[in-house]
Design a protein around this motif. Structure first.
Motif, short mmCIF file in Angstrom:
data_model
loop_
_atom_site.label_atom_id
_atom_site.label_comp_id
_atom_site.label_asym_id
_atom_site.label_seq_id
_atom_site.Cartn_x
_atom_site.Cartn_y
_atom_site.Cartn_z
N GLY A 47 0.80 -1.22 0.00
CA GLY A 47 0.00 0.00 0.00
C GLY A 47 0.84 1.27 0.00
O GLY A 47 0.30 2.38 0.06
N MET A 48 2.16 1.13 -0.05
CA MET A 48 3.04 2.32 -0.04
C MET A 48 3.47 2.70 -1.47
O MET A 48 4.30 3.59 -1.65
N ASN A 49 2.92 1.98 -2.46
CA ASN A 49 3.28 2.23 -3.87
C ASN A 49 4.75 2.01 -4.17
O ASN A 49 5.32 2.67 -5.04
N TYR A 50 5.39 1.12 -3.41
CA TYR A 50 6.76 0.77 -3.74
C TYR A 50 6.78 -0.01 -5.06
O TYR A 50 5.87 -0.80 -5.33
N ASP B 168 -0.82 -5.02 -11.02
CA ASP B 168 -1.81 -5.81 -10.25
C ASP B 168 -1.30 -6.16 -8.85
O ASP B 168 -1.94 -6.89 -8.10
N GLY B 169 -0.11 -5.64 -8.51
CA GLY B 169 0.42 -5.88 -7.16
C GLY B 169 1.22 -7.17 -7.03
O GLY B 169 1.70 -7.51 -5.96
N SER B 170 1.39 -7.91 -8.14
CA SER B 170 2.16 -9.16 -8.08
C SER B 170 3.54 -8.93 -8.68
O SER B 170 3.81 -7.90 -9.28
N THR B 171 4.41 -9.93 -8.52
CA THR B 171 5.72 -9.85 -9.18
C THR B 171 5.79 -10.86 -10.32
O THR B 171 6.88 -11.27 -10.73
N GLY B 172 4.64 -11.28 -10.82
CA GLY B 172 4.62 -12.17 -11.99
C GLY B 172 5.07 -13.58 -11.65
O GLY B 172 4.88 -14.06 -10.54
N PRO B 173 5.69 -14.26 -12.62
CA PRO B 173 6.01 -15.69 -12.49
C PRO B 173 6.86 -16.02 -11.27
O PRO B 173 6.75 -17.11 -10.70
N VAL B 174 7.72 -15.09 -10.84
CA VAL B 174 8.61 -15.38 -9.71
C VAL B 174 7.81 -15.69 -8.44
O VAL B 174 8.22 -16.49 -7.60
N GLU B 175 6.62 -15.09 -8.35
CA GLU B 175 5.78 -15.32 -7.17
C GLU B 175 5.34 -16.78 -7.09
O GLU B 175 5.38 -17.41 -6.03
N GLY B 176 4.93 -17.32 -8.23
CA GLY B 176 4.52 -18.73 -8.29
C GLY B 176 5.68 -19.66 -7.97
O GLY B 176 5.52 -20.67 -7.26
N LEU B 177 6.87 -19.32 -8.48
CA LEU B 177 8.05 -20.15 -8.22
C LEU B 177 8.40 -20.13 -6.73
O LEU B 177 8.77 -21.15 -6.15
#
Length: 208
Positions: free
Chosen positions: A105-108, A146-155
């Motif tokens: 929520g800090m827009n980092y 969307d707030g995710s880090t893409g494929p790395v999150e799933g890994l």
């Protein structure tokens, strides 16, 4: 993005949280003294926000406590370090497979990842292949709209699930501990904390 998410082991010396953060932020596993100073300075600069109710102890006492290299870090320290670096810190808990996100929520624009086994923090990194040297590690990931880090999150989640399946965590509610000072047997973090408060003993060892 090609590669695998790997767990980079941080030494167990009561400063694993700080050194894990040092590694994912700066590729440096020896930043604990510096980061403890950062936390103490941040807390001391704002005793209103960081009051006794928030910290669980008086501000000055917490500052002295966190500067002691024998003391462990926790959620308060992760939230401060997230702000200090201006990046989100995702801490994956192996036992619950939960991800606690600090700085949300800090827009980092970037995120780093840690993994926690109930007692110990290690660093998570993206590596080109399983046995690649650490200098090839990517530890900072852009946060998407969307707030995710893409494929790395799933890994990362797959690695956490795998560690959970192998039960490579410490169940701090039910694990057996022995006080290293008086050898009394204790069960779980709650009893250990109570014993420490009653006796001042803080040298616990896990035994099975």
């Amino acid at each position: 993005m090609e590669g695998v998410v790997v767990r980079r082991v941080i030494p167990s010396d009561n400063s694993c949280l700080f050194n894990a953060v040092g590694y994912v932020m700066d590729h440096d596993k020896n930043k604990a003294p510096e980061l403890r100073q950062v936390i103490a300075a941040t807390l001391a600069s704002d005793p209103v926000e960081y009051n006794e109710a928030f910290l669980g102890k008086p501000n000055e006492e917490y500052c002295a406590w966190i500067l002691n290299s024998e003391k462990w870090g926790g959620a308060i320290d992760l939230s401060i370090l997230s702000k200090y670096y201006g990046r989100e810190i995702a801490a994956y808990d192996i036992q619950t497979m939960r991800c606690d996100l600090y700085g949300q929520g800090m827009n980092y624009q970037e995120r780093v990842m840690l993994i926690y086994d109930g007692l110990h923090y290690d660093a998570l990194a993206m590596s080109p292949f399983e046995a690649a040297p650490e200098e090839f590690d990517q530890t900072i990931f852009p946060v998407n709209k969307d707030g995710s880090t893409g494929p790395v999150e799933g890994l990362a989640l797959n690695l956490v699930r795998d560690a959970n399946r192998k039960r490579s965590y410490t169940d701090t509610a039910n694990f057996s501990l022995r006080c290293g000072v008086c050898q009394i047997g204790l069960v779980g973090q709650k009893e250990a904390v109570e014993h420490a408060q009653a006796t001042g003993h803080v040298n616990f060892e896990e035994y099975r």
